[in-house]
Scaffold this active site. Sequence first.
Site, PDB file in Angstrom:
ATOM      1  N   HIS A 144       0.851  -1.199   0.000  1.00  0.00           N
ATOM      2  CA  HIS A 144       0.000   0.000   0.000  1.00  0.00           C
ATOM      3  C   HIS A 144       0.884   1.245   0.000  1.00  0.00           C
ATOM      4  O   HIS A 144       1.946   1.267   0.620  1.00  0.00           O
ATOM      5  CB  HIS A 144      -0.928  -0.001   1.221  1.00  0.00           C
ATOM      6  CG  HIS A 144      -2.021   1.007   1.098  1.00  0.00           C
ATOM      7  ND1 HIS A 144      -1.814   2.344   1.395  1.00  0.00           N
ATOM      8  CD2 HIS A 144      -3.306   0.909   0.677  1.00  0.00           C
ATOM      9  CE1 HIS A 144      -2.936   3.006   1.154  1.00  0.00           C
ATOM     10  NE2 HIS A 144      -3.856   2.156   0.729  1.00  0.00           N
ATOM     11  N   GLU A 165      -4.026   2.421  -7.285  1.00  0.00           N
ATOM     12  CA  GLU A 165      -4.445   3.525  -6.424  1.00  0.00           C
ATOM     13  C   GLU A 165      -3.524   4.726  -6.666  1.00  0.00           C
ATOM     14  O   GLU A 165      -2.426   4.789  -6.096  1.00  0.00           O
ATOM     15  CB  GLU A 165      -4.341   3.120  -4.949  1.00  0.00           C
ATOM     16  CG  GLU A 165      -5.189   1.937  -4.569  1.00  0.00           C
ATOM     17  CD  GLU A 165      -5.492   1.902  -3.067  1.00  0.00           C
ATOM     18  OE1 GLU A 165      -6.679   1.872  -2.719  1.00  0.00           O
ATOM     19  OE2 GLU A 165      -4.542   1.928  -2.253  1.00  0.00           O
TER      20      GLU A 165
HETATM   21  P1  13P Z   1      -9.827   6.254   0.346  1.00  0.00           P
HETATM   22  O1  13P Z   1     -10.952   5.396  -0.199  1.00  0.00           O
HETATM   23  O2  13P Z   1     -10.096   6.743   1.725  1.00  0.00           O
HETATM   24  O3  13P Z   1      -9.440   7.320  -0.634  1.00  0.00           O
HETATM   25  O4  13P Z   1      -8.561   5.264   0.491  1.00  0.00           O
HETATM   26  C1  13P Z   1      -8.176   4.481  -0.575  1.00  0.00           C
HETATM   27  C2  13P Z   1      -7.188   3.491  -0.101  1.00  0.00           C
HETATM   28  O5  13P Z   1      -6.067   3.820   0.250  1.00  0.00           O
HETATM   29  C3  13P Z   1      -7.606   2.087  -0.027  1.00  0.00           C
HETATM   30  O6  13P Z   1      -6.499   1.257   0.140  1.00  0.00           O
END
Ligand code: 13P
Length: 266
Positions: free
Chosen positions: A107, A178
């Site tokens: 992450h 992400e």
């Molecule tokens: P948010 O949905 O709060 O933007 O976070 C995304 C995330 O980091 C999921 O791993």
Amino acid sequence: MRTPLIAANWKMYKTTAEAAQYGKQLLEELAARQVAVSAAERGEPGQVAVVVCPPFTALGALGGVLAGSPVALGAQNMHWEAAGAYTGEIAATMLLDVGCRYVILGHSERRQMGETDEQVQRKVQAAAAAGLIPIVCVGERIEERRAGETEAVVTRQVRAAFTGLGAEAAARAVIAYEPVWAIGTGEYASPEEANRVIGLIRDTLGRQLGAEVADAVRILYGGSVKPDNVGPFVAQPEIDGALVGGASLDAKAFAEIIKQAEVNAA
Ligand code: 13P
């Protein structure tokens, strides 16, 4: 056919009591919406798979409530070694022992704290070898996007994470794209742009591991996903679901995201 996956990443929130209450409420909210949740990674047409990833301390409490339901349990990190003198770390077998099927790896919040591509690679291999399904997170920072480096960054992260993985293990893995600038900011990539980058990720996998693996791997979008914006993401041909942070902390909102995914999935 890839079954859509909706994953909750709670990050560092919720106690054991809150987790148990959430689990109960999530199952009720899903039943109320008549969502067809698949207990397997590859479900029937029309089904969605769901996993909730709480902090380590809440795995037992949440797992107890979800046991026997089709909603899977996942963790947010693990160490690559099987056991040893690694104070503060958790091994893959320990996650299996408390009922985890998935584990989030790499992450961006961990990469920002110093986790490297090489460490992510070792974790992905250890997770797959133990029988856990890794959810490998990749994504560019805002300065990288502005510099036109998005493709180079995600390609490097994907290549590193999947190096040394056999085709069978790779095909079961999940990737979450992400963009770092979209996490927790309320800003998000347009569904078309996320689809474009996820298509590039799939091409990278195809070159590295072959078309069959690239076609099987589920690739999610993450970054400010909410009940009212998840539909257009999962309607994109390359996007196989969502990794949800903030909005997953509320059982009702998360159940609504799952419902919207079920209705809108491509
Ligand atoms: P948010 O949905 O709060 O933007 O976070 C995304 C995330 O980091 C999921 O791993």
